[in-house]
Design an enzyme around this catalytic site. Structure first.
Site, PDB file in Angstrom:
ATOM      1  N   HIS A 164       0.804  -1.219   0.000  1.00 16.20           N
ATOM      2  CA  HIS A 164       0.000   0.000   0.000  1.00 16.20           C
ATOM      3  C   HIS A 164       0.839   1.271   0.000  1.00 16.20           C
ATOM      4  O   HIS A 164       0.309   2.352  -0.246  1.00 16.20           O
ATOM      5  CB  HIS A 164      -0.936   0.014   1.213  1.00 16.20           C
ATOM      6  CG  HIS A 164      -2.031  -1.012   1.139  1.00 16.20           C
ATOM      7  ND1 HIS A 164      -3.325  -0.701   0.810  1.00 16.20           N
ATOM      8  CD2 HIS A 164      -2.015  -2.354   1.344  1.00 16.20           C
ATOM      9  CE1 HIS A 164      -4.068  -1.792   0.828  1.00 16.20           C
ATOM     10  NE2 HIS A 164      -3.298  -2.817   1.154  1.00 16.20           N
ATOM     11  N   ASP A 378       3.818   9.498  -1.238  1.00 20.03           N
ATOM     12  CA  ASP A 378       2.589   8.817  -0.843  1.00 20.03           C
ATOM     13  C   ASP A 378       2.309   7.681  -1.813  1.00 20.03           C
ATOM     14  O   ASP A 378       2.431   7.865  -3.033  1.00 20.03           O
ATOM     15  CB  ASP A 378       1.405   9.787  -0.851  1.00 20.03           C
ATOM     16  CG  ASP A 378       0.518   9.626   0.358  1.00 20.03           C
ATOM     17  OD1 ASP A 378       0.504   8.533   0.936  1.00 20.03           O
ATOM     18  OD2 ASP A 378      -0.165  10.599   0.733  1.00 20.03           O
TER      19      ASP A 378
END
Length: 754
Positions: A164, A378
């Protein structure tokens, strides 16, 4: 749960529920909201699924239990393990390392020991739960060793892993003392998913640097000592999303709409409300955002009467020192800016250090004119997608860091480099000044993407791709591939027989993956030194005894430049459409004959492929004299499949065929193949025997034209009709060395030498 186990098991650091213990010691739980739960719950209910995860509290033991149609399997961690495995190795070693070392990672052996120990516990819990032939989907950086541990315990199951967060470049990842163990842990999976194509590329490059496994496009091949492929691992991008429809419906509710209006009232009805929503984490760029906003106020480009910034900073990892320091820095900066520029009834920044339920977040999104996502790094950033899903009114503006995974997908956001404070100020001001027409234009484009590619599609695509992966248990004799392994006894005998043939021997080979190792940048490919020496030895034989030929899909000029083949080497480029020979000053080309009609058709093909490539990230077009080639190896699995299908449809519409290799579709206007070119060359030279080495699907055409007196050798893994196989490029060079010696020996024998 059935007696046979669960068909699908999800393994994540946390269970999808929160546990509480009352004064009497009774344990209760309630479901915790989250996109991953929403994505997987329907699939797991249908598949009789189980979820393995930590319960969130130290030393809290609980038996597996049923909840919302799923079996939840709590994993118990003690306080030391939470400190060392979770707060330590996961969040103070891996997290900063994987986020480009924005903060320095800490490396402690006791943390690593705890990480291994806890990963083993998760793997053992999953092994107990999964049914024979079932599927296990492991999630995120806390559990990177689970795939290989689970494969040892349950070689019968399919294993998927999804990362993730970002995966760093090799030069950063290489700092990790336990880098090989982590890579080997991940390679226990059949399918490894990443947020961005760049993350998958970083991983594949790291595999090439740290292991002996060969890679082709997105596939990593495991081979036994004979070069036979026994297992494949795919590493691809699967960008995650949110429950778009659900969040859209939530934001449309009357109470949420009314709450949005109330929020504007409570903030003093400013003209422009800016919103930042983050975990309080140093990767989110909160300090950069606040600094830029404060300077805009100082410069007079924005004023507190018209604009206010709401910063929601959810508590995060408050026991980790770097986060405590960040909170102090942020709160100091907010206090200073409010002190310098705030007025009665008009605060410059409203800072909120706590979490909110989904209803309040949806109302905040509806109330906000600009959302600022300024992450320094991110994996994806779902705040951006939530904001878009909440704006069914097609209003608002999204300022988005180019260092987020979302930046690859959200065409319509205002992209920014958050490290450049001047640029960040300009983009924030521009977002505040967007006209309603420009807002609608951008937001409609953003909503089309987010509402279509939702989290259900993400989970479905990943699981369907995993389901399609073959399940082949790793054989006990599996090796990483002995890079210096020579040809087998049978192949040596075949080469000796070929060298002893009366007449000319044609030695022909593909270039990439055979003479030259596969590399990240195709333009940097070169013949390996050992292969170059072997080719030179063969090239020195009389032309009546042996001739060299390189047969490649590359265009002729590139093949000549990169291969640096010996003088006299025959060159066949573009799968046979181009011919030439290496000379002292470069190469002589045989003219490629293309009619006016073929040239016109080629232009249509190229335009069509360029249009297809423009629709898919990581897809690009190579132009050749008689063909155009669509390359898909840098695209996502889903994108590559769609682009390939579109290219086939284009070829069918234009009435031409395709020549497909690994991650490439070539559309030609001159009907050629490596097989036709090799057969024609053999006839032209009058060769009585042929050695051909190839590694690609397109080399099968060449293998198909060889006869019983010839020698066909597949280099690397994959299905083949070749008679022999070697593991890789070094073994191919050894093979050529042996043939060179055998040819010399033949000459000496016939000349009466020793």
């Amino acid at each position: 749960m059935s007696n046979e186990g669960n068909a699908l098991v999800v393994v994540a650091n946390r269970l999808p529920v929160d546990f509480t213990v009352d004064d009497a010691g009774e344990i209760s739980w309630k479901r915790s909201p989250g996109g991953l739960v929403s994505a997987l719950e329907p699939v797991m209910q249908q598949a009789d699924g189980a979820w393995v995860g930590w319960n969130g509290s130290p030393d809290l033991y609980a038996d597996p239990f049923e909840a919302d149609g799923m079996t939840l399997v709590p994993v118990t961690l003690n306080a030391d393990e939470i400190e060392q495995y979770y707060e330590g190795f996961s969040n103070d070693t891996l997290w900063p390392l994987y986020h480009d070392v924005i903060a320095p990672p800490a490396f402690h052996r006791q943390w690593w020991d705890a990480y291994r120990r806890v990963n083993r516990r998760f793997a053992e819990a999953a092994a107990v739960q999964v049914a024979t032939g079932g599927t296990v989907w492991v999630h995120d950086y806390q559990l990177q060793l689970v795939p290989s541990m689970l494969r040892e315990l349950r070689p019968d199951v399919r294993i998927g892993f999804f990362d993730h967060i970002p995966f760093p470049p090799y030069e950063i990842f290489a700092q990790l003392p336990w880098r090989r163990q982590v890579i080997e842990g991940l390679l226990g999976a059949d399918l490894i998913g990443f947020q961005r194509n760049g993350d998958a590329a970083n991983f594949l490059r790291t595999v090439r640097r740290l292991t002996r496994h060969s890679t082709r496009g997105q596939v990593i091949a495991f081979e036994d000592k004979t070069g036979r492929a026994v297992r494949e691992v795919r590493a691809s991008a699967f960008p995650i999303s949110i429950d778009s429809q659900g969040f859209d419906a939530l934001a449309r509710r009357e109470d949420v709409v009314a709450r949005a209006e109330q929020i504007r009232e409570e903030l003093g009805k400013p003209d422009i409300i800016m919103l930042g929503v983050d975990r309080l984490d140093y990767t989110k760029g909160i300090r950069h955002r606040i600094k830029a906003y404060g300077e805009l106020l100082h410069d007079g480009r924005l004023g507190v009467e018209e604009t206010t910034l709401v910063q929601v900073a959810s508590p995060s990892r408050e026991n980790v020192g770097a986060y405590q320091e960040l909170r102090d820095q942020v709160e100091t900066a907010v206090g200073r800016i409010n002190g310098d520029y705030g007025e009665l009834g008009h605060a410059a920044i409203h800072y909120l250090h706590h979490s909110y339920p989904p209803e309040e977040m949806a109302a905040l999104y509806r109330a906000s004119d600009v959302v600022l996502v300024t992450s320094l790094r991110d994996g994806m950033n779902l705040v951006a997608k939530e904001y878009i899903a909440a704006r069914s009114d097609d209003r608002g503006a999204l300022v988005l860091s180019e260092f987020t995974g979302a930046a690859d997908e959200l065409n319509g956001a205002l992209l920014v480099n958050p490290h450049d404070i001047d640029e960040l100020k300009d983009v924030i001001e521009r977002a505040a000044r967007l006209t309603p027409e420009e807002q609608r234009k951008r937001m409609r484009r953003l909503r089309r993407k987010v509402m279509t590619d939702d989290v259900a599609k993400w989970s479905r695509t990943f699981l369907e791709t995993l389901e399609a992966m073959p399940v082949v248990p790793v054989a006990p004799e599996l090796a990483d591939g002995d890079a210096t392994e020579g040809p087998s006894l049978e192949l040596v005998r075949a080469l000796d027989d070929l060298a002893a043939t009366d007449g000319l021997v044609l030695v022909a080979s593909d270039f990439d993956g055979v003479l030259a190792p596969l590399v990240d940048d195709p333009a940097s490919s070169r013949t390996s030194p050992r292969a170059a020496r072997a080719l030179g030895r063969i090239a020195r034989r009389p032309e009546s005894q042996a001739r060299l030929a390189l047969v490649s899909g590359r265009d002729l000029a590139t093949l000549a430049e990169l291969s640096r083949a010996p003088l006299g080497t025959l060159l066949i480029g573009s799968h046979g459409a181009e011919r030439g020979v290496v000379t002292a000053v470069g190469f002589d080309r045989r003219d490629v004959t293309v009619t006016e009609g073929q040239a016109s058709l080629l232009a249509h093909i190229t335009d069509g492929l360029e249009e297809i490539a423009g629709r898919h990230t990581g897809v690009w077009v190579e132009r050749k004299p008689t063909a155009s080639v669509l390359h898909t190896r840098k695209s996502t699995h889903d994108g590559a499949a769609q682009a390939t299908e579109a290219a086939r449809a284009l070829a069918e519409r234009l009435g031409v065929g395709t020549l497909e290799g690994k991650d490439v579709v070539e559309i030609q206007v001159v009907d050629t193949s490596k097989g036709k070119a090799l057969d024609a060359l053999r006839t032209e030279l009058g060769a009585v025997g042929v050695l051909y080495l190839g590694d690609d699907v397109t080399d099968e055409h060449a293998f198909a034209v060889l006869g019983s007196s010839d020698v066909s050798v597949k280099v690397g893994g994959g299905e083949t009709i070749a008679e022999y196989r070697v593991p890789g490029t070094t073994s191919a060079a050894l093979l050529l060395e042996h043939l060179g010696r055998a040819l010399e020996h033949r000459s000496k024998q016939r000349s009466g030498g020793a």
